[in-house]
Design a protein around this motif. Sequence first.
Motif, PDB file in Angstrom:
ATOM      1  N   ILE A 189      -8.137   4.942  -2.595  1.00  0.00           N
ATOM      2  CA  ILE A 189      -6.982   4.629  -2.869  1.00  0.00           C
ATOM      3  C   ILE A 189      -5.999   5.410  -2.090  1.00  0.00           C
ATOM      4  O   ILE A 189      -4.853   4.952  -1.825  1.00  0.00           O
ATOM      5  CB  ILE A 189      -6.915   5.021  -4.339  1.00  0.00           C
ATOM      6  N   ASN A 190      -6.311   6.436  -1.900  1.00  0.00           N
ATOM      7  CA  ASN A 190      -5.399   7.401  -0.802  1.00  0.00           C
ATOM      8  C   ASN A 190      -5.769   8.067   0.158  1.00  0.00           C
ATOM      9  O   ASN A 190      -5.570   9.244   0.849  1.00  0.00           O
ATOM     10  CB  ASN A 190      -4.769   8.571  -1.952  1.00  0.00           C
ATOM     11  N   LEU A 191      -6.646   7.379   1.091  1.00  0.00           N
ATOM     12  CA  LEU A 191      -7.250   7.665   2.129  1.00  0.00           C
ATOM     13  C   LEU A 191      -6.533   7.683   3.442  1.00  0.00           C
ATOM     14  O   LEU A 191      -5.912   6.718   3.668  1.00  0.00           O
ATOM     15  CB  LEU A 191      -8.634   7.038   2.351  1.00  0.00           C
ATOM     16  N   VAL A 192      -6.262   8.772   4.211  1.00  0.00           N
ATOM     17  CA  VAL A 192      -5.708   8.955   5.362  1.00  0.00           C
ATOM     18  C   VAL A 192      -6.733   9.298   6.398  1.00  0.00           C
ATOM     19  O   VAL A 192      -7.118  10.382   6.436  1.00  0.00           O
ATOM     20  CB  VAL A 192      -4.387   9.777   5.545  1.00  0.00           C
ATOM     21  N   ILE A 193      -7.186   8.519   7.333  1.00  0.00           N
ATOM     22  CA  ILE A 193      -8.070   8.785   8.274  1.00  0.00           C
ATOM     23  C   ILE A 193      -7.502   9.164   9.395  1.00  0.00           C
ATOM     24  O   ILE A 193      -6.564   8.570  10.051  1.00  0.00           O
ATOM     25  CB  ILE A 193      -9.039   7.480   8.640  1.00  0.00           C
ATOM     26  N   LYS A 207       0.760  -1.214   0.141  1.00  0.00           N
ATOM     27  CA  LYS A 207       0.163  -0.097   0.028  1.00  0.00           C
ATOM     28  C   LYS A 207       1.024   1.215   0.122  1.00  0.00           C
ATOM     29  O   LYS A 207       1.932   1.264   0.972  1.00  0.00           O
ATOM     30  CB  LYS A 207      -0.971   0.164   1.193  1.00  0.00           C
ATOM     31  N   CYS A 208       0.797   2.117  -0.873  1.00  0.00           N
ATOM     32  CA  CYS A 208       1.491   3.337  -0.967  1.00  0.00           C
ATOM     33  C   CYS A 208       0.453   4.479  -1.039  1.00  0.00           C
ATOM     34  O   CYS A 208      -0.546   4.525  -1.437  1.00  0.00           O
ATOM     35  CB  CYS A 208       2.264   3.454  -2.561  1.00  0.00           C
ATOM     36  N   TYR A 209       1.061   5.439  -0.277  1.00  0.00           N
ATOM     37  CA  TYR A 209       0.277   6.922  -0.259  1.00  0.00           C
ATOM     38  C   TYR A 209       0.825   7.875  -1.096  1.00  0.00           C
ATOM     39  O   TYR A 209       2.405   7.945  -1.001  1.00  0.00           O
ATOM     40  CB  TYR A 209       0.359   7.191   1.350  1.00  0.00           C
ATOM     41  N   ARG A 210       0.398   8.598  -1.780  1.00  0.00           N
ATOM     42  CA  ARG A 210       0.914   9.859  -2.640  1.00  0.00           C
ATOM     43  C   ARG A 210       0.860  10.743  -1.654  1.00  0.00           C
ATOM     44  O   ARG A 210      -0.304  11.423  -1.369  1.00  0.00           O
ATOM     45  CB  ARG A 210       0.391   9.687  -3.674  1.00  0.00           C
ATOM     46  N   GLU A 257       5.905   9.188  -3.080  1.00  0.00           N
ATOM     47  CA  GLU A 257       5.093   8.121  -2.596  1.00  0.00           C
ATOM     48  C   GLU A 257       5.759   7.355  -1.387  1.00  0.00           C
ATOM     49  O   GLU A 257       6.969   7.250  -1.404  1.00  0.00           O
ATOM     50  CB  GLU A 257       5.307   6.975  -3.894  1.00  0.00           C
ATOM     51  N   LYS A 258       5.030   7.192  -0.521  1.00  0.00           N
ATOM     52  CA  LYS A 258       5.408   6.442   0.894  1.00  0.00           C
ATOM     53  C   LYS A 258       4.865   5.057   0.911  1.00  0.00           C
ATOM     54  O   LYS A 258       3.756   5.033   0.644  1.00  0.00           O
ATOM     55  CB  LYS A 258       5.021   7.295   1.801  1.00  0.00           C
ATOM     56  N   LEU A 308      -9.669   0.644   2.384  1.00  0.00           N
ATOM     57  CA  LEU A 308      -8.588   0.926   1.607  1.00  0.00           C
ATOM     58  C   LEU A 308      -8.336   0.071   0.296  1.00  0.00           C
ATOM     59  O   LEU A 308      -8.390  -1.141   0.743  1.00  0.00           O
ATOM     60  CB  LEU A 308      -7.349   1.278   2.443  1.00  0.00           C
ATOM     61  N   SER A 309      -7.815   0.554  -0.834  1.00  0.00           N
ATOM     62  CA  SER A 309      -7.658  -0.286  -1.746  1.00  0.00           C
ATOM     63  C   SER A 309      -6.147  -0.397  -1.855  1.00  0.00           C
ATOM     64  O   SER A 309      -5.161   0.529  -1.700  1.00  0.00           O
ATOM     65  CB  SER A 309      -7.952   0.193  -3.300  1.00  0.00           C
ATOM     66  N   PRO A 310      -5.681  -1.923  -1.886  1.00  0.00           N
ATOM     67  CA  PRO A 310      -4.284  -1.650  -1.930  1.00  0.00           C
ATOM     68  C   PRO A 310      -3.638  -1.401  -3.185  1.00  0.00           C
ATOM     69  O   PRO A 310      -4.154  -1.355  -4.351  1.00  0.00           O
ATOM     70  CB  PRO A 310      -4.092  -3.570  -1.611  1.00  0.00           C
ATOM     71  N   THR A 311      -2.418  -1.107  -3.270  1.00  0.00           N
ATOM     72  CA  THR A 311      -1.682  -0.566  -4.497  1.00  0.00           C
ATOM     73  C   THR A 311      -1.348  -1.947  -5.239  1.00  0.00           C
ATOM     74  O   THR A 311      -1.523  -1.935  -6.575  1.00  0.00           O
ATOM     75  CB  THR A 311      -0.358  -0.036  -3.964  1.00  0.00           C
ATOM     76  N   SER A 312      -1.100  -2.933  -4.568  1.00  0.00           N
ATOM     77  CA  SER A 312      -0.942  -4.405  -5.110  1.00  0.00           C
ATOM     78  C   SER A 312      -0.940  -5.326  -4.315  1.00  0.00           C
ATOM     79  O   SER A 312      -1.036  -5.269  -3.045  1.00  0.00           O
ATOM     80  CB  SER A 312       0.628  -4.209  -5.863  1.00  0.00           C
ATOM     81  N   GLY A 313      -1.131  -6.660  -4.728  1.00  0.00           N
ATOM     82  CA  GLY A 313      -1.407  -7.753  -3.819  1.00  0.00           C
ATOM     83  C   GLY A 313      -2.891  -8.089  -3.837  1.00  0.00           C
ATOM     84  O   GLY A 313      -3.593  -7.297  -4.263  1.00  0.00           O
ATOM     85  N   SER A 314      -3.078  -9.127  -3.000  1.00  0.00           N
ATOM     86  CA  SER A 314      -4.359  -9.578  -2.817  1.00  0.00           C
ATOM     87  C   SER A 314      -5.186  -9.765  -1.700  1.00  0.00           C
ATOM     88  O   SER A 314      -4.408 -10.196  -0.609  1.00  0.00           O
ATOM     89  CB  SER A 314      -4.721 -10.843  -3.669  1.00  0.00           C
ATOM     90  N   VAL A 315      -6.190  -9.157  -1.364  1.00  0.00           N
ATOM     91  CA  VAL A 315      -6.789  -9.500   0.129  1.00  0.00           C
ATOM     92  C   VAL A 315      -8.203 -10.382  -0.261  1.00  0.00           C
ATOM     93  O   VAL A 315      -9.014  -9.886  -0.997  1.00  0.00           O
ATOM     94  CB  VAL A 315      -7.328  -7.987   0.710  1.00  0.00           C
ATOM     95  N   ARG A 316      -8.205 -11.353   0.594  1.00  0.00           N
ATOM     96  CA  ARG A 316      -9.362 -12.225   0.397  1.00  0.00           C
ATOM     97  C   ARG A 316      -9.982 -12.238   1.964  1.00  0.00           C
ATOM     98  O   ARG A 316      -9.362 -12.844   2.917  1.00  0.00           O
ATOM     99  CB  ARG A 316      -9.129 -13.430  -0.137  1.00  0.00           C
ATOM    100  N   LEU A 317     -11.302 -11.721   1.840  1.00  0.00           N
ATOM    101  CA  LEU A 317     -12.019 -12.300   3.524  1.00  0.00           C
ATOM    102  C   LEU A 317     -13.059 -12.907   3.172  1.00  0.00           C
ATOM    103  O   LEU A 317     -14.014 -12.758   2.427  1.00  0.00           O
ATOM    104  CB  LEU A 317     -12.237 -10.631   3.815  1.00  0.00           C
TER     105      LEU A 317
END
Lengths: 320, 265
Positions: B258-262, A9-12, A28-29, A66-75
């Motif tokens: 996509i870019n949420l910071v709570i 997960k990257c934040y811009r 990008e962090k 949150l949407s991951p930047t890459s990879g998968s999440v299955r719940l």
Amino acid sequence: MLKIDELEKCYRNKEKRSIFHTTKSKEEKKALDGINIDLKEGQALACIGENGAGKSTLIKCALGILSPTSGSVRLFGEDPRRNKKYCMQKVGVVFGQKTNLWIDIPVIESYKAVKQIYKVDNDTFKRNYEMVMELLELKDIIDVPARRLSLGQRMRADIGLVLLHGPELLFMDEPTLGLDINVKYTIRKFLRQLNQQEKTSIFLTSHDLDDIDEICDDAIVISKGKQIYSGKLDELKNVYADKHIIKISGMKTGNILSLFPGVELTEKENQSIISWDKSCYSVQDVISGVFRMYAVDDIEVREPDIDEVVSRIFTEGVSI
Amino acid sequence: MKNFWTYLKISIKSKLYYRTSFILNMISPIIVLCGQVLLWKGIFKLNNASDFADMSRNAMFSYILIAFVLNNSLNWSTENSLSKDIRNGTVVSKMIRPTTFLSQNIADMFGGVLIQGLFYTLLVIVIFFIAAKDLFVPSFSNLLLFVLSAILGMILRLMINDFFSLLCFFVTGYLGIAWLKNAITNFFSGAMIPITLFPVTLKSIAGYLPFKYMIQVPISFFLGEYTFADGIKTYTVQILWILFFIILHCLIYRKIRINLVIAGG
């Protein structure tokens, strides 16, 4: 139940200009990098990490907030972003710093609302309601608006709220933050019981390592967004604690230091604590030496302290 | 839909729980209404005429009263509750319930609209009965056309409000956005003064914006300025604007994820 593969997960951070601050360039962090989790039914998994390590971001990605930047999440086998209703129906989430209660109405009204929103049948609701009322001691606060509750009362009410629909998996983000020792004890005991008797899975993040020690058997350690350990909590402690500790009650008849030079000895009244580097002597050798040098009333081989382990990981930056 | 009613009930209960604050919130717009009525009375007296820019005195006072109901059904606190939730981070609780984020927001605002709108509607009906000779009273068919348009206008307003609230995810303070939204919507919706009194340029700008469909357009039905044929066209435009803001909500919500910071991690 929860399967996370190579989550990133990257934040811009956008360019910022202000009168008083210098310009910050666009960057990008990486908040999370290469996280893998496979949480099974009935498992209690702790997520350990320093402030800003990415624990809350991980929970938000796991829940589809949150949407991951890459990879998968299955719940429960589904993508929580696409099938939110199905996934949220099966989980309970407590964010220690934020309440899920409707703050202006009495707690009981929030509970009734949950019954309708999650379409809980009468019998299940009654059973869960009675359970949380008794174990979380909610009788005195159930008719009070959440706004008027103390932090500890609110947290108990919050935990009660997320259990009413009978979730199969609980996400607890710092559930004992800022609470006094009695409330912490109640919550820990309750969660442990829930995990062992009801087989409810738990994903816990906490800075209180006693929480983790008492509730969870497994752990992942995250540092600066990277997963640096995944496995049993006991193994983590054994691998990481570099000292053995023995606590003795009884009269001293000789000098243990003559048998084991280099051990640390702390004496207080009738009690002695001996600690030594794991690589120097075995526990068996030291115990047999203790029986020669002490008239032992009681002896305890202490478990490595999780606080010490975590402190070493984050302060010394040791890799696992 | 059943969940929507549950959220609606919670919203109503929450708003009614603190009665003093609720009553005070209701009173302040009434004081502003009295000021508006006195102002327009003065203007008509000065001009010494029964018409002002093609609007009769009776139509103008009816306009003020209906605009008062439509504009004040959504108060400041209800309007900005989502913005506040976003700023303090409690918005996350809406994101983990098995209900869409949008329907929770709309139910929350609609609860406020129902209570406040009902109270002001009753108040204005009483005023219409008392001062019928000084007001424009619509025909039954115009009233029906108005009610439908007013409902669509209110839904549009809730959607526009939702849009402005979501912008709070991207900025550090919500007050600036809240004031900007208030200024724009009050001005271009016709809540302050009828759009028919605007200069030509402003009138044409208002024509391209969605805000007039919240207040000015429904009142035009009330005053009999629109016929049934106009109604079909107007309702369609109102519905299209609502759909536009629903799509916009979905796009912004996707961007937020996509870019949420709570706040608070």
